[in-house]
Design a protein around this motif. Structure first.
Motif, PDB file in Angstrom:
ATOM      1  N   TRP A   1       0.961 -21.100 -17.686  1.00 52.54           N
ATOM      2  CA  TRP A   1       0.472 -19.750 -17.995  1.00 52.54           C
ATOM      3  C   TRP A   1       0.627 -18.756 -16.850  1.00 52.54           C
ATOM      4  N   ASN A   2       0.515 -19.215 -15.591  1.00 54.73           N
ATOM      5  CA  ASN A   2       0.567 -18.277 -14.468  1.00 54.73           C
ATOM      6  C   ASN A   2       1.755 -18.518 -13.554  1.00 54.73           C
ATOM      7  N   CYS A   3       2.753 -19.244 -14.046  1.00 52.66           N
ATOM      8  CA  CYS A   3       3.866 -19.637 -13.180  1.00 52.66           C
ATOM      9  C   CYS A   3       5.103 -18.769 -13.429  1.00 52.66           C
ATOM     10  N   ASN A   4       5.716 -18.340 -12.332  1.00 57.82           N
ATOM     11  CA  ASN A   4       6.934 -17.539 -12.396  1.00 57.82           C
ATOM     12  C   ASN A   4       8.072 -18.247 -11.671  1.00 57.82           C
ATOM     13  N   CYS A   5       8.017 -19.595 -11.667  1.00 55.23           N
ATOM     14  CA  CYS A   5       9.128 -20.342 -11.085  1.00 55.23           C
ATOM     15  C   CYS A   5      10.377 -20.092 -11.922  1.00 55.23           C
ATOM     16  N   SER A   6      11.508 -20.523 -11.431  1.00 52.61           N
ATOM     17  CA  SER A   6      12.769 -20.259 -12.118  1.00 52.61           C
ATOM     18  C   SER A   6      12.750 -20.766 -13.556  1.00 52.61           C
ATOM     19  N   ASN A   7      12.233 -21.974 -13.766  1.00 54.09           N
ATOM     20  CA  ASN A   7      12.196 -22.531 -15.123  1.00 54.09           C
ATOM     21  C   ASN A   7      11.315 -21.707 -16.054  1.00 54.09           C
ATOM     22  N   CYS A   8      10.082 -21.412 -15.620  1.00 52.28           N
ATOM     23  CA  CYS A   8       9.145 -20.684 -16.479  1.00 52.28           C
ATOM     24  C   CYS A   8       9.637 -19.267 -16.758  1.00 52.28           C
ATOM     25  N   ARG A   9      10.157 -18.620 -15.712  1.00 48.65           N
ATOM     26  CA  ARG A   9      10.639 -17.251 -15.898  1.00 48.65           C
ATOM     27  C   ARG A   9      11.812 -17.212 -16.866  1.00 48.65           C
ATOM     28  N   ARG A  10      12.780 -18.096 -16.676  1.00 51.48           N
ATOM     29  CA  ARG A  10      13.963 -18.075 -17.545  1.00 51.48           C
ATOM     30  C   ARG A  10      13.627 -18.509 -18.967  1.00 51.48           C
ATOM     31  N   PHE A  11      12.643 -19.410 -19.111  1.00 49.50           N
ATOM     32  CA  PHE A  11      12.223 -19.804 -20.459  1.00 49.50           C
ATOM     33  C   PHE A  11      11.660 -18.606 -21.210  1.00 49.50           C
ATOM     34  N   ARG A  12      10.827 -17.826 -20.522  1.00 53.69           N
ATOM     35  CA  ARG A  12      10.242 -16.641 -21.171  1.00 53.69           C
ATOM     36  C   ARG A  12      11.301 -15.584 -21.475  1.00 53.69           C
ATOM     37  N   GLU A  13      12.327 -15.537 -20.629  1.00 51.76           N
ATOM     38  CA  GLU A  13      13.417 -14.582 -20.845  1.00 51.76           C
ATOM     39  C   GLU A  13      14.402 -15.075 -21.901  1.00 51.76           C
ATOM     40  N   LYS A  14      14.174 -16.318 -22.374  1.00 59.71           N
ATOM     41  CA  LYS A  14      15.060 -16.944 -23.364  1.00 59.71           C
ATOM     42  C   LYS A  14      16.481 -17.124 -22.826  1.00 59.71           C
ATOM     43  N   SER A  15      16.577 -17.359 -21.516  1.00 63.94           N
ATOM     44  CA  SER A  15      17.879 -17.609 -20.899  1.00 63.94           C
ATOM     45  C   SER A  15      18.004 -19.046 -20.409  1.00 63.94           C
TER      46      SER A  15
ATOM     47  N   HIS B   1       7.610 -27.375  -2.598  1.00 60.24           N
ATOM     48  CA  HIS B   1       8.014 -26.483  -1.507  1.00 60.24           C
ATOM     49  C   HIS B   1       9.279 -25.723  -1.883  1.00 60.24           C
ATOM     50  N   HIS B   2      10.231 -26.421  -2.475  1.00 57.83           N
ATOM     51  CA  HIS B   2      11.502 -25.810  -2.887  1.00 57.83           C
ATOM     52  C   HIS B   2      11.255 -24.690  -3.901  1.00 57.83           C
ATOM     53  N   ALA B   3      10.234 -24.858  -4.742  1.00 65.18           N
ATOM     54  CA  ALA B   3       9.913 -23.844  -5.751  1.00 65.18           C
ATOM     55  C   ALA B   3       9.050 -22.715  -5.189  1.00 65.18           C
TER      56      ALA B   3
ATOM     57  N   ILE C   1       8.282 -38.968 -18.935  1.00 64.74           N
ATOM     58  CA  ILE C   1       7.225 -38.134 -19.516  1.00 64.74           C
ATOM     59  C   ILE C   1       6.419 -37.537 -18.375  1.00 64.74           C
ATOM     60  N   HIS C   2       5.537 -36.574 -18.703  1.00 63.32           N
ATOM     61  CA  HIS C   2       4.730 -35.879 -17.688  1.00 63.32           C
ATOM     62  C   HIS C   2       5.663 -35.077 -16.771  1.00 63.32           C
ATOM     63  N   ILE C   3       6.458 -34.190 -17.380  1.00 68.52           N
ATOM     64  CA  ILE C   3       7.474 -33.413 -16.669  1.00 68.52           C
ATOM     65  C   ILE C   3       6.843 -32.126 -16.134  1.00 68.52           C
ATOM     66  N   ASN C   4       6.913 -31.912 -14.837  1.00 70.24           N
ATOM     67  CA  ASN C   4       6.350 -30.692 -14.263  1.00 70.24           C
ATOM     68  C   ASN C   4       7.219 -29.483 -14.584  1.00 70.24           C
ATOM     69  N   ASN C   5       6.590 -28.313 -14.665  1.00 69.54           N
ATOM     70  CA  ASN C   5       7.327 -27.108 -15.048  1.00 69.54           C
ATOM     71  C   ASN C   5       8.414 -26.719 -14.052  1.00 69.54           C
ATOM     72  N   THR C   6       8.352 -27.244 -12.822  1.00 73.15           N
ATOM     73  CA  THR C   6       9.358 -26.938 -11.796  1.00 73.15           C
ATOM     74  C   THR C   6      10.583 -27.848 -11.869  1.00 73.15           C
ATOM     75  N   ASN C   7      10.515 -28.907 -12.662  1.00 76.91           N
ATOM     76  CA  ASN C   7      11.564 -29.928 -12.647  1.00 76.91           C
ATOM     77  C   ASN C   7      12.840 -29.423 -13.319  1.00 76.91           C
ATOM     78  N   PRO C   8      13.981 -29.460 -12.619  1.00 74.79           N
ATOM     79  CA  PRO C   8      15.232 -28.957 -13.207  1.00 74.79           C
ATOM     80  C   PRO C   8      15.710 -29.734 -14.423  1.00 74.79           C
ATOM     81  N   ILE C   9      15.179 -30.933 -14.666  1.00 76.68           N
ATOM     82  CA  ILE C   9      15.633 -31.696 -15.836  1.00 76.68           C
ATOM     83  C   ILE C   9      15.162 -31.066 -17.145  1.00 76.68           C
TER      84      ILE C   9
END
Length: 304
Positions: free
Chosen positions: A17-31, A231-233, A269-277
């Motif tokens: 809900w409050n994350c703007n990492c690359s995965n979360c941001r691009r998911f919301r942008e539908k990219s 840290h990378h995120a 399972i239990h995939i974090n929102n930062t995980n590139p997979i």
């Protein structure tokens, strides 16, 4: 044996809900070519009617609503969920118990004594539920011993302790005990096929390796791809293993461990929102695909 993945995400789900990492941001942008995921939980049944819930995430209401086999069949109030096994006492695995307070009978909860202690003190869910449906606690073995759950025919359960930390709220957060986290083997007693379930694995101990070698399906920790992922995120400096999760990549990582079990079905399972997979087009996802490793998603069903 039917295994239903109710939620495949780590704490916070994906996107968080409050994350703007690359995965979360691009998911919301539908990219981003990815599926959204609620927080980690599964259900298991031998007959498709009576189910054991593993963990009760904060998303449990929507997860059960999206799972018709759990819906009421008899009378005004009913459920296909007949028992609950808690892997640990983490917030993302136990908050959903409060959503089940309307149960017409006490919740049948199987967990370690340490988890019971946490849920009676630092996060007193058990005590809170005494004012609603109530809880009947059943202790689970920590040495690999087996047990049955009344009314759940055709399945045998075995549990063992994993090296881990209690949640930050726990009175013994900095004093680890056996039972803070467990791994579970579920066996189909009709055909002998086994599932090994461990959504939190920080170390492959000898008894864990032995359990993984005998399993037909491994449904295990997929939280982080790399040791320094947080840290990378740009989120924090905590390392994956410091947080109780073995990363997939690198020497001694989860991918290397899974490669040693060529005959088992392997699912993270239990995939974090930062995980590139999570990105189905990413190089990291392609590495998993080539290694025969799947990434769990909400609604996935596995039959053993």
């Amino acid at each position: 044996m039917i295994i239903r993945v109710l939620g495949a995400g780590a704490g916070g789900g994906f996107p968080q809900w409050n994350c703007n990492c690359s995965n979360c941001r691009r998911f919301r942008e539908k990219s981003l070519n990815a599926r959204g995921r609620t927080q980690s939980s599964i259900a298991i049944s031998a007959d498709g009617k009576r189910w054991v819930l593993f963990n009760a995430s904060p998303d449990i209401r929507s997860q059960l609503e999206a799972f018709p086999a759990s819906h009421p069949r008899e009378g005004v109030r009913d459920s296909g969920i007949h028992a609950i096994v808690l892997i640990d006492s983490q917030i993302d695995h136990t908050t959903g118990l409060l959503m089940l307070r309307e149960s017409t009978r006490p919740l049948q909860i199987y967990c370690s004594e340490m988890v019971k202690q946490d849920l009676s003190t630092g996060f007193p869910v058990f005590r809170m539920l005494e004012h609603y449906c109530g809880v009947e606690h059943h202790a689970v073995p920590l040495d690999g011993g087996s047990f049955a759950i009344p009314g759940i025919n055709g399945l045998k359960f075995s549990t063992h302790s994993l090296k881990s930390k209690a949640p930050p709220y726990s009175p013994h957060r900095h004093d680890p005990h056996d039972g803070d986290n467990i791994g579970v083997i579920v066996e189909n007693t009709e055909n002998g096929r086994k599932l090994y379930y461990a959504p939190g694995l920080g170390e492959i101990e000898p008894h864990v390796q032995a359990a993984m070698e005998t399993a037909d399906c491994l449904l295990v920790d997929g939280t982080f791809w790399r040791e320094d992922e947080m840290h990378h995120a740009g989120i924090c400096d905590k390392q994956a293993r410091e947080m109780g999760h073995l990363p997939q990549s690198g020497p001694g990582g989860m991918l290397e461990i899974l490669n040693a079990s060529p005959d088992a079905r392997k699912v993270l399972i239990h995939i974090n929102n930062t995980n590139p997979i999570l990105d189905e087009d990413s190089p990291e996802r392609q590495i998993l695909t080539q290694a025969g490793v799947e990434v769990a998603y909400d609604g996935l069903e596995i039959v053993l």
